[in-house]
Design a protein around this motif. Sequence first.
Motif, PDB file in Angstrom:
ATOM      1  N   SER A  26       0.834  -6.535 -16.814  1.00 27.69           N
ATOM      2  CA  SER A  26       0.757  -7.832 -16.182  1.00 27.69           C
ATOM      3  C   SER A  26       1.566  -7.167 -14.833  1.00 27.69           C
ATOM      4  N   PHE A  27       2.153  -6.198 -14.787  1.00 23.68           N
ATOM      5  CA  PHE A  27       2.702  -5.481 -13.571  1.00 23.68           C
ATOM      6  C   PHE A  27       1.706  -4.762 -12.806  1.00 23.68           C
ATOM      7  N   GLU A  28       0.741  -4.153 -13.502  1.00 21.96           N
ATOM      8  CA  GLU A  28      -0.315  -3.450 -12.838  1.00 21.96           C
ATOM      9  C   GLU A  28      -1.236  -4.466 -12.218  1.00 21.96           C
ATOM     10  N   ASP A  29      -1.497  -5.522 -12.837  1.00 20.96           N
ATOM     11  CA  ASP A  29      -2.508  -6.607 -12.598  1.00 20.96           C
ATOM     12  C   ASP A  29      -1.671  -7.168 -11.044  1.00 20.96           C
ATOM     13  N   ARG A  32      -2.204  -4.781  -8.040  1.00 23.84           N
ATOM     14  CA  ARG A  32      -3.702  -4.465  -7.779  1.00 23.84           C
ATOM     15  C   ARG A  32      -4.059  -5.880  -7.107  1.00 23.84           C
ATOM     16  N   ARG A  33      -3.454  -6.982  -7.510  1.00 25.64           N
ATOM     17  CA  ARG A  33      -3.925  -8.427  -6.602  1.00 25.64           C
ATOM     18  C   ARG A  33      -3.197  -8.067  -5.283  1.00 25.64           C
ATOM     19  N   THR A  34      -2.129  -7.546  -5.413  1.00 26.93           N
ATOM     20  CA  THR A  34      -1.426  -7.714  -3.745  1.00 26.93           C
ATOM     21  C   THR A  34      -1.638  -6.421  -3.006  1.00 26.93           C
ATOM     22  N   ARG A  35      -2.771  -5.655  -3.527  1.00 26.05           N
ATOM     23  CA  ARG A  35      -3.423  -4.828  -2.718  1.00 26.05           C
ATOM     24  C   ARG A  35      -2.618  -3.311  -2.568  1.00 26.05           C
ATOM     25  N   TYR A  36      -1.804  -3.083  -3.497  1.00 27.74           N
ATOM     26  CA  TYR A  36      -1.038  -1.642  -3.430  1.00 27.74           C
ATOM     27  C   TYR A  36      -2.029  -0.650  -3.682  1.00 27.74           C
ATOM     28  N   SER A  37      -1.743   0.451  -3.051  1.00 28.72           N
ATOM     29  CA  SER A  37      -2.736   1.599  -3.367  1.00 28.72           C
ATOM     30  C   SER A  37      -2.879   2.002  -4.512  1.00 28.72           C
ATOM     31  N   GLU A  38      -3.912   2.570  -4.885  1.00 30.29           N
ATOM     32  CA  GLU A  38      -3.960   3.330  -6.380  1.00 30.29           C
ATOM     33  C   GLU A  38      -2.718   4.191  -6.798  1.00 30.29           C
ATOM     34  N   SER A  39      -2.447   5.100  -5.772  1.00 28.46           N
ATOM     35  CA  SER A  39      -1.540   6.123  -6.113  1.00 28.46           C
ATOM     36  C   SER A  39      -0.093   5.316  -6.177  1.00 28.46           C
ATOM     37  N   CYS A  97      11.476  -6.343 -11.329  1.00 23.92           N
ATOM     38  CA  CYS A  97      12.228  -7.759 -11.537  1.00 23.92           C
ATOM     39  C   CYS A  97      12.051  -8.599 -10.818  1.00 23.92           C
ATOM     40  N   LYS A  98      11.444  -8.577  -9.525  1.00 20.60           N
ATOM     41  CA  LYS A  98      11.017  -9.492  -8.654  1.00 20.60           C
ATOM     42  C   LYS A  98       9.860 -10.455  -9.427  1.00 20.60           C
ATOM     43  N   VAL A  99       8.994  -9.713 -10.163  1.00 20.38           N
ATOM     44  CA  VAL A  99       7.893 -10.244 -10.829  1.00 20.38           C
ATOM     45  C   VAL A  99       8.128 -10.825 -12.048  1.00 20.38           C
ATOM     46  N   GLN A 100       8.875 -10.085 -12.711  1.00 17.07           N
ATOM     47  CA  GLN A 100       9.151 -10.397 -14.327  1.00 17.07           C
ATOM     48  C   GLN A 100      10.487 -11.205 -14.300  1.00 17.07           C
ATOM     49  N   LEU A 101      10.453 -12.241 -14.622  1.00 14.58           N
ATOM     50  CA  LEU A 101      11.831 -13.123 -14.636  1.00 14.58           C
ATOM     51  C   LEU A 101      12.346 -13.195 -15.984  1.00 14.58           C
ATOM     52  N   SER A 177      -5.169   3.279   6.384  1.00 18.95           N
ATOM     53  CA  SER A 177      -4.329   4.508   6.057  1.00 18.95           C
ATOM     54  C   SER A 177      -2.932   4.050   5.278  1.00 18.95           C
ATOM     55  N   LYS A 178      -1.829   4.776   5.251  1.00 19.70           N
ATOM     56  CA  LYS A 178      -0.552   4.468   4.605  1.00 19.70           C
ATOM     57  C   LYS A 178      -0.037   3.248   5.411  1.00 19.70           C
ATOM     58  N   GLY A 179       0.409   2.230   4.654  1.00 15.30           N
ATOM     59  CA  GLY A 179       0.823   1.055   5.279  1.00 15.30           C
ATOM     60  C   GLY A 179      -0.083   0.025   5.603  1.00 15.30           C
ATOM     61  N   LYS A 180      -1.225   0.387   5.288  1.00 14.94           N
ATOM     62  CA  LYS A 180      -2.547  -0.551   5.471  1.00 14.94           C
ATOM     63  C   LYS A 180      -2.883  -0.791   6.800  1.00 14.94           C
ATOM     64  N   LYS A 181      -2.383   0.440   7.610  1.00 14.32           N
ATOM     65  CA  LYS A 181      -2.716   0.398   9.024  1.00 14.32           C
ATOM     66  C   LYS A 181      -3.984   1.221   9.368  1.00 14.32           C
ATOM     67  N   ASP A 182      -4.709   0.754  10.567  1.00  8.40           N
ATOM     68  CA  ASP A 182      -5.689   1.615  11.228  1.00  8.40           C
ATOM     69  C   ASP A 182      -5.251   2.171  12.350  1.00  8.40           C
ATOM     70  N   ARG A 183      -5.816   3.359  12.655  1.00 10.15           N
ATOM     71  CA  ARG A 183      -5.264   4.033  13.828  1.00 10.15           C
ATOM     72  C   ARG A 183      -6.361   5.028  14.541  1.00 10.15           C
ATOM     73  N   ILE A 184      -6.196   5.430  15.669  1.00 11.59           N
ATOM     74  CA  ILE A 184      -7.268   6.467  16.211  1.00 11.59           C
ATOM     75  C   ILE A 184      -6.861   7.538  16.691  1.00 11.59           C
ATOM     76  N   VAL A 185      -7.513   8.719  16.533  1.00 15.43           N
ATOM     77  CA  VAL A 185      -6.958   9.980  16.994  1.00 15.43           C
ATOM     78  C   VAL A 185      -8.028  10.563  18.087  1.00 15.43           C
ATOM     79  N   PRO A 186      -7.682  11.307  18.868  1.00 10.44           N
ATOM     80  CA  PRO A 186      -8.721  12.073  19.901  1.00 10.44           C
ATOM     81  C   PRO A 186      -9.382  13.147  19.298  1.00 10.44           C
ATOM     82  N   ILE A 187     -10.635  13.242  19.522  1.00 10.95           N
ATOM     83  CA  ILE A 187     -11.555  14.500  18.971  1.00 10.95           C
ATOM     84  C   ILE A 187     -12.056  15.177  20.038  1.00 10.95           C
ATOM     85  N   SER A 188     -12.020  16.437  20.161  1.00 13.92           N
ATOM     86  CA  SER A 188     -12.712  17.181  21.328  1.00 13.92           C
ATOM     87  C   SER A 188     -14.044  17.360  21.172  1.00 13.92           C
ATOM     88  N   GLU A 189     -14.525  17.722  22.351  1.00  9.24           N
ATOM     89  CA  GLU A 189     -16.027  18.075  22.334  1.00  9.24           C
ATOM     90  C   GLU A 189     -16.469  19.424  21.303  1.00  9.24           C
TER      91      GLU A 189
END
Length: 296
Positions: A26-29, A32-39, A97-101, A177-189
């Motif tokens: 139930s905890f695993e479900d 997964r429903r609240t979109r935690y990462s698989e790790s 404990c927050k989930v299981q009363l 990525s971590k924290g469900k955030k997107d970001r950009i990084v520069p890449i050179s020619e």
Amino acid sequence: MNKNQKNIPGSHVTPLSTEQLKVINSFEDYLRRTRYSESTIKTYCDSLYQFLKFCGEKPLALLSNSDLHDFNTQYIIAKKLSASYQNQVLNAVKLFCKVQLGTQLNPELVKRPRRAKPLPNVLSQLEVKNIIESPKNTKHRMMLTLIYACGLRRSELLNLIPTDIQSNRKILLIRNSKGKKDRIVPISEALITLLRNYYKEYRPMKWLFEGQVRGVQYSAKSLESVLKQALQKAKIGKPVTLHWLRHSYATHLLERGTDLRYIQELLGHSSTKTTEIYTHVSTRSIQEIRSPFDDL
């Protein structure tokens, strides 16, 4: 064996009660429903499993902080497990404990261990160069290069898709990525040229880096093996991990005078406090300090 039990690590050694298995599933479900990462899901469920296994078949309603204290003393400390593992268990039980009363547990009252503050491991630029140039395989070389060139986490590299490379804007998009955030990084020619050559050779179907079967994501285990082989060829005896390349990217940026705030954005850190640790390993300012020994 319960059909759900096969998914619980270690269940073949000491089976849990039906009630315990149900709450873990139930905890695993919930995770997964609240979109935690698989790790994170695996980490939290493994931690909860070990705690409930330690408590035996004691009913959940009767579990209390004394059980958590006993687990800490008789399992974690007795086995000399790390402070980070101890915190990991507390985080898992706290969320549980927050989930299981209906339990008497209150992890907030359990004192956490003091966190160790190790400095990040950093390679010299020559060592990095030798590592990323060691593989003869284009794909292997490209993966190691991209981790260092963009400061990527392992999962961030493996989750890249070809359209994340926006060569016209000279940026790499890192999604979810971590924290469900997107970001950009520069890449050179120069990096764009390497990526184009790689793409022409491998023509990935779905993921930027795929395994032997097209369309199947390259595995984390195989990537670790690529690094291990590169270290052997480069004759580097240090216990280097893929994350060392990310640490080295950040430190080398700092040593080149890049503002710490920009480095924070490039790494995807939520707080500058996380990024500030690189100031402790940068040699840029330290090398300018003259020891009084030199004046003797």
